[in-house]
Enzyme design. Structure first.
Site, PDB file in Angstrom:
ATOM      1  N   LEU A 170      40.940  65.895  57.911  1.00 16.49           N
ATOM      2  CA  LEU A 170      42.060  66.184  57.010  1.00 16.49           C
ATOM      3  C   LEU A 170      42.752  64.926  56.489  1.00 16.49           C
ATOM      4  O   LEU A 170      43.764  65.027  55.801  1.00 16.49           O
ATOM      5  CB  LEU A 170      43.089  67.063  57.733  1.00 16.49           C
ATOM      6  CG  LEU A 170      42.609  68.474  58.096  1.00 16.49           C
ATOM      7  CD1 LEU A 170      43.633  69.171  58.962  1.00 16.49           C
ATOM      8  CD2 LEU A 170      42.332  69.296  56.843  1.00 16.49           C
ATOM      9  N   ARG A 171      42.205  63.768  56.827  1.00 20.44           N
ATOM     10  CA  ARG A 171      42.843  62.538  56.354  1.00 20.44           C
ATOM     11  C   ARG A 171      42.861  62.471  54.827  1.00 20.44           C
ATOM     12  O   ARG A 171      43.814  61.969  54.235  1.00 20.44           O
ATOM     13  CB  ARG A 171      42.117  61.307  56.920  1.00 20.44           C
ATOM     14  CG  ARG A 171      42.443  61.009  58.372  1.00 20.44           C
ATOM     15  CD  ARG A 171      42.153  59.554  58.717  1.00 20.44           C
ATOM     16  NE  ARG A 171      42.355  59.360  60.152  1.00 20.44           N
ATOM     17  CZ  ARG A 171      41.370  59.307  61.035  1.00 20.44           C
ATOM     18  NH1 ARG A 171      40.116  59.439  60.637  1.00 20.44           N
ATOM     19  NH2 ARG A 171      41.624  59.125  62.316  1.00 20.44           N
ATOM     20  N   GLY A 172      41.800  62.954  54.193  1.00 23.62           N
ATOM     21  CA  GLY A 172      41.741  62.936  52.728  1.00 23.62           C
ATOM     22  C   GLY A 172      42.874  63.722  52.096  1.00 23.62           C
ATOM     23  O   GLY A 172      43.506  63.261  51.135  1.00 23.62           O
ATOM     24  N   ASP A 181      36.748  54.978  57.511  1.00 23.22           N
ATOM     25  CA  ASP A 181      37.597  56.167  57.460  1.00 23.22           C
ATOM     26  C   ASP A 181      39.058  55.844  57.760  1.00 23.22           C
ATOM     27  O   ASP A 181      39.945  56.619  57.424  1.00 23.22           O
ATOM     28  CB  ASP A 181      37.076  57.210  58.462  1.00 23.22           C
ATOM     29  CG  ASP A 181      37.780  58.552  58.305  1.00 23.22           C
ATOM     30  OD1 ASP A 181      37.755  59.099  57.188  1.00 23.22           O
ATOM     31  OD2 ASP A 181      38.371  59.034  59.286  1.00 23.22           O
TER      32      ASP A 181
END
Length: 422
Positions: free
Chosen positions: A360-362, A279
């Site tokens: 919310l990294r995506g 991730d």
């Protein structure tokens, strides 16, 4: 220092107290005999003329030009002594992997790239060929952490103290570092440890920076990252999450900036990567073996040419390499002016939500990667096509694994993209 300067006429007459080989961080002094002078300062120490001795005029000049000339010579010598690297522009195919690497050089905040694919597909060769394209950055001269003179978050503690005290920093330009993290590296070598030499010779506890310090504001490359020992994975996770490396050992407590582009490569057949580390990679590129016979022949011939005469082969791609360098430099400078419409931002987040992407990294990475691609193409506005190009690489590794699902996760992302974007 004052007594040495006052008593050494021979040294003064040499017109410069600074040897370029010493590369000091203070001004040099040039002397003109026969001219009167008042009280001049050298490093904060006043020098006063004596009776019966010829008067000298002391002019303080900037030593930056001497430092730069020496650095240029050193860089040239280092470049010539390095093992020849296969040119990035000469790599045939693997466009997805090459694009992900270029976007991370343009915007390091994307967060790196994980490259997974078959053995013998040029993963390591492509990553290492990126060295020639890396731009130069401003760093504080002599600092082991490549501190940014303008960004406090990327400054080492010593540099930050100098800024607080109002001291002047010596700035130099240097290429972005690429640091290899070997699988057999020890934790001490990665994080840094006590300086044994200083402990034995001077009896003091001093910190010897490790690979994370060297990789600050650069690239940290881990080949076969899925085989990396768990204790090193923990170290990488900690630094990647906070941007700082903290060392507590042998009575030493020190923190230093460790913000780097994390690039990993591996073969999925040799083992899976821990989800926590996966991730942390901003993008994920999948590499497959080239099936086209003509392309395979071209790859073999190009490699044979390089092995036969690396210098001649590199020279044949010099123009293309320079063009790529200019594109990267132009994209980096225009990146801050690239805009993305609110409507497109909402659609990106809708895709992430409907794919059940955790966190919310995506969303953040997709926005950044789309902007970097627009800058690379010379545009100041993101279009849907940019998002379609990068969104599979940004979300593919963030989807929850379904053991019964046979379809590639990248295709799932593309399907959802067209469903939302129409």
């Amino acid at each position: 220092m004052a007594s040495v300067l006052g008593n050494s006429t021979a040294i003064l007459a040499s017109r410069s107290l600074v040897s370029p080989s010493l590369k000091p961080a203070f001004p040099s002094i040039s002397i003109n005999p026969g001219q009167g002078y008042g009280r001049k300062l050298y490093g904060g120490i006043g020098i006063q003329g004596r009776k019966g001795r010829p008067q000298f005029h002391i002019a303080v000049t900037n030593v930056a030009t001497e430092i730069n000339s020496v650095e240029q010579a050193q860089k040239l010598a280092a470049k010539e002594s390095q093992r020849p690297v296969f040119p990035f522009a000469a790599i045939v195919g693997q466009d997805e992997m090459k694009l992900c690497l270029l976007l991370n050089v343009i915007d390091p905040k994307i967060g790196g790239v994980m490259i997974m694919g078959d053995r013998g597909t040029g993963k390591s060769t492509t990553v290492r060929s990126l060295v020639d394209l890396l731009p130069e950055i401003r760093v504080v001269f002599g600092d082991p952490y490549n501190s940014d003179p303008e960004d406090p978050e990327s400054m080492g503690i010593e540099v930050r103290e100098k800024v607080v005290n109002g001291e002047e920093l010596t700035i130099t330009m240097t290429k972005i570092n690429m640091v290899d993290l070997p699988l057999g590296a020890t934790e001490d070598r990665v994080c840094g440890t006590i300086d044994i030499e200083k402990a034995l010779t001077e009896g003091v506890k001093a910190f010897e920076p490790g690979l994370l310090a060297k990789a600050n504001r650069g690239i940290l490359y881990v080949d076969e990252v899925n085989l990396l020992d768990d204790h090193l994975v923990d170290v990488l996770l900690d630094s990647a999450a906070s941007g700082w490396n903290t060392v507590e050992r042998e009575g030493i407590s020190i923190s230093h900036p460790a913000r780097f582009i994390l690039i990993g490569s591996g073969n999925p057949e040799e083992g899976e990567l821990r989800p926590q580390l996966l991730d942390r990679f901003g993008m994920h590129a999948q590499v497959g073996t080239v099936r086209d016979a003509e392309l395979r022949v071209k790859i073999v011939e190009e490699r044979a040419r390089f092995d036969k005469n690396p210098k001649e082969f590199r020279d044949s791609y010099k123009a293309e390499q320079e063009k790529l360098q200019q594109q990267i430099a132009s994209a980096r400078s225009s990146l801050s002016s690239v805009q993305i419409d609110q409507d497109l931002k909402v659609k990106i987040s809708k895709v992430c939500a409907e794919l059940n992407v955790d966190g919310l990294r995506g969303d953040i990475v997709t926005n950044r990667a789309a902007k970097a691609l627009a800058a690379l193409k010379g545009r100041d506005k993101v279009i849907a096509e940019d998002i379609a190009t990068v969104i599979p690489n940004c979300l593919r590794h963030r989807l929850r694994k379904d053991p019964l699902e046979s379809i590639d996760s990248g295709l799932l992302v593309i399907e959802k993209f067209y469903e939302v974007f129409g």
